[in-house]
Write a protein that holds these residues in place. Structure first.
Motif, PDB file in Angstrom:
ATOM      1  N   PHE A   1      40.517  55.542  15.152  1.00 59.07           N
ATOM      2  CA  PHE A   1      40.620  56.308  13.923  1.00 59.07           C
ATOM      3  C   PHE A   1      40.461  57.792  14.206  1.00 59.07           C
ATOM      4  O   PHE A   1      39.702  58.210  15.091  1.00 59.07           O
ATOM      5  N   LYS A   2      41.164  58.583  13.430  1.00 59.90           N
ATOM      6  CA  LYS A   2      41.033  60.050  13.499  1.00 59.90           C
ATOM      7  C   LYS A   2      39.570  60.438  13.336  1.00 59.90           C
ATOM      8  O   LYS A   2      38.878  59.920  12.442  1.00 59.90           O
ATOM      9  N   GLY A   3      39.116  61.323  14.208  1.00 57.49           N
ATOM     10  CA  GLY A   3      37.737  61.768  14.162  1.00 57.49           C
ATOM     11  C   GLY A   3      36.779  60.933  14.999  1.00 57.49           C
ATOM     12  O   GLY A   3      35.644  61.352  15.261  1.00 57.49           O
ATOM     13  N   ALA A   4      37.218  59.772  15.442  1.00 56.04           N
ATOM     14  CA  ALA A   4      36.374  58.911  16.269  1.00 56.04           C
ATOM     15  C   ALA A   4      36.518  59.309  17.740  1.00 56.04           C
ATOM     16  O   ALA A   4      37.498  59.952  18.123  1.00 56.04           O
ATOM     17  N   PRO A   5      35.535  58.916  18.570  1.00 55.18           N
ATOM     18  CA  PRO A   5      35.651  59.238  19.997  1.00 55.18           C
ATOM     19  C   PRO A   5      36.714  58.379  20.679  1.00 55.18           C
ATOM     20  O   PRO A   5      36.985  57.249  20.271  1.00 55.18           O
ATOM     21  N   VAL A   6      37.293  58.964  21.731  1.00 56.42           N
ATOM     22  CA  VAL A   6      38.337  58.280  22.493  1.00 56.42           C
ATOM     23  C   VAL A   6      37.882  58.137  23.936  1.00 56.42           C
ATOM     24  O   VAL A   6      37.331  59.087  24.512  1.00 56.42           O
ATOM     25  N   GLU A   7      38.123  56.966  24.516  1.00 54.31           N
ATOM     26  CA  GLU A   7      37.908  56.796  25.949  1.00 54.31           C
ATOM     27  C   GLU A   7      39.034  55.928  26.504  1.00 54.31           C
ATOM     28  O   GLU A   7      39.172  54.759  26.139  1.00 54.31           O
ATOM     29  N   LEU A   8      39.824  56.505  27.368  1.00 55.55           N
ATOM     30  CA  LEU A   8      40.896  55.778  28.050  1.00 55.55           C
ATOM     31  C   LEU A   8      40.411  55.481  29.458  1.00 55.55           C
ATOM     32  O   LEU A   8      40.075  56.391  30.213  1.00 55.55           O
ATOM     33  N   LYS A   9      40.427  54.211  29.819  1.00 56.18           N
ATOM     34  CA  LYS A   9      39.837  53.807  31.087  1.00 56.18           C
ATOM     35  C   LYS A   9      40.846  53.866  32.234  1.00 56.18           C
ATOM     36  O   LYS A   9      42.030  53.536  32.061  1.00 56.18           O
ATOM     37  N   CYS A  10      40.335  54.257  33.391  1.00 56.08           N
ATOM     38  CA  CYS A  10      41.131  54.278  34.615  1.00 56.08           C
ATOM     39  C   CYS A  10      40.220  53.932  35.776  1.00 56.08           C
ATOM     40  O   CYS A  10      39.180  54.569  35.960  1.00 56.08           O
ATOM     41  N   ASN A  11      40.604  52.949  36.548  1.00 58.48           N
ATOM     42  CA  ASN A  11      39.895  52.612  37.774  1.00 58.48           C
ATOM     43  C   ASN A  11      40.883  52.646  38.932  1.00 58.48           C
ATOM     44  O   ASN A  11      42.070  52.397  38.758  1.00 58.48           O
ATOM     45  N   TYR A  12      40.371  52.963  40.092  1.00 53.28           N
ATOM     46  CA  TYR A  12      41.250  53.026  41.252  1.00 53.28           C
ATOM     47  C   TYR A  12      40.621  52.296  42.413  1.00 53.28           C
ATOM     48  O   TYR A  12      39.407  52.085  42.459  1.00 53.28           O
ATOM     49  N   SER A  13      41.465  51.876  43.321  1.00 54.39           N
ATOM     50  CA  SER A  13      40.993  51.225  44.533  1.00 54.39           C
ATOM     51  C   SER A  13      41.466  52.061  45.703  1.00 54.39           C
ATOM     52  O   SER A  13      42.659  52.139  45.998  1.00 54.39           O
TER      53      SER A  13
END
Lengths: 110, 109
Positions: free
Chosen positions: B14-26
């Motif tokens: 939702f607009k105004g909510a926090p965003v976290e896009l995950k990325c993991n690497y090897s």
């Protein structure tokens, strides 16, 4: 500066045919990389050209070949097209580690 | 093999909510990590890279070598953040950049 330009934007080929895609890098860039992006996937590295030589290559068969010209523009050639070669082909030129992408050439193989 | 994993294909916030896009690497060495973004009808472009340690459009990402992660965060989502986000990696001594499969971020009004 028009940035990275690619041609053609769209094309349709049949299985077994050959295709050539073209790319002009951003002004001042001497390194060109090619990527294949299938639907719903991230860009997959094909190869990179620098000083008219293929510097690095990803996990693509020899049907995929390229060339870089003295003005740094580049071509991607794909021989003996397969249905699975249908994808968006992205060209990117680079400076100081940052990739600048073109809008891509969408290839459909029937 | 070196690999970039983005576990979410789609993230709706939702607009105004926090965003976290995950990325993991090897990768066992010292990689350089990037986030690239593609807005609707625009070309793929760099959003940020870990070595610059900048905040771009309110987004930040910290390289966590212990967890081999490079998550993208923003405290308050805006509708214009809706886009496709790709995490990418270049390992030391190499020139090619490899990409994850991408996460589509959809900001809900």
């Amino acid at each position: 500066d028009a940035g990275v330009t690619q041609s053609p934007t769209h094309l349709i080929k049949t299985r077994g045919q050959q295709v050539t895609l073209r790319c002009s890098p951003k002004s001042g860039h001497d390194t060109v990389s090619w990527y294949q992006q299938a639907l719903g996937q991230g860009p997959q590295f094909i190869f990179q050209y620098y000083e008219e030589e293929e510097r690095q290559r990803g996990n693509f068969p020899d049907r995929f070949s390229g060339h870089q010209f003295p003005n740094y523009s580049s071509e991607l050639n794909v021989n003996a097209l397969l249905l699975g070669d249908s994808a968006l082909y992205l060209c990117a030129s680079s400076s100081l580690g940052e990739l600048f992408f073109g809008e891509g050439s969408r290839l459909t193989v029937l | 093999a070196q690999r970039v994993t983005q576990p979410e294909k789609l993230l709706s916030v939702f607009k105004g909510a926090p965003v976290e896009l995950k990325c993991n690497y090897s990768y066992s060495g010292s990689p350089e990590l990037f986030w690239y973004v593609q807005y609707s009808r625009q070309r793929l472009q760099l959003l940020l890279r870990h070595i610059s340690r900048e905040s771009i459009k309110g987004f930040t990402a910290d390289l966590n070598k212990g967890e081999t992660s490079f998550h993208l965060k923003k405290p308050f989502a805006q509708e214009e953040d809706s886009a496709m986000y790709y995490c990418a990696l270049r390992w030391d001594g190499d020139d090619k950049i490899i990409f994850g499969k991408g996460t589509r971020l959809h900001i809900l009004p």
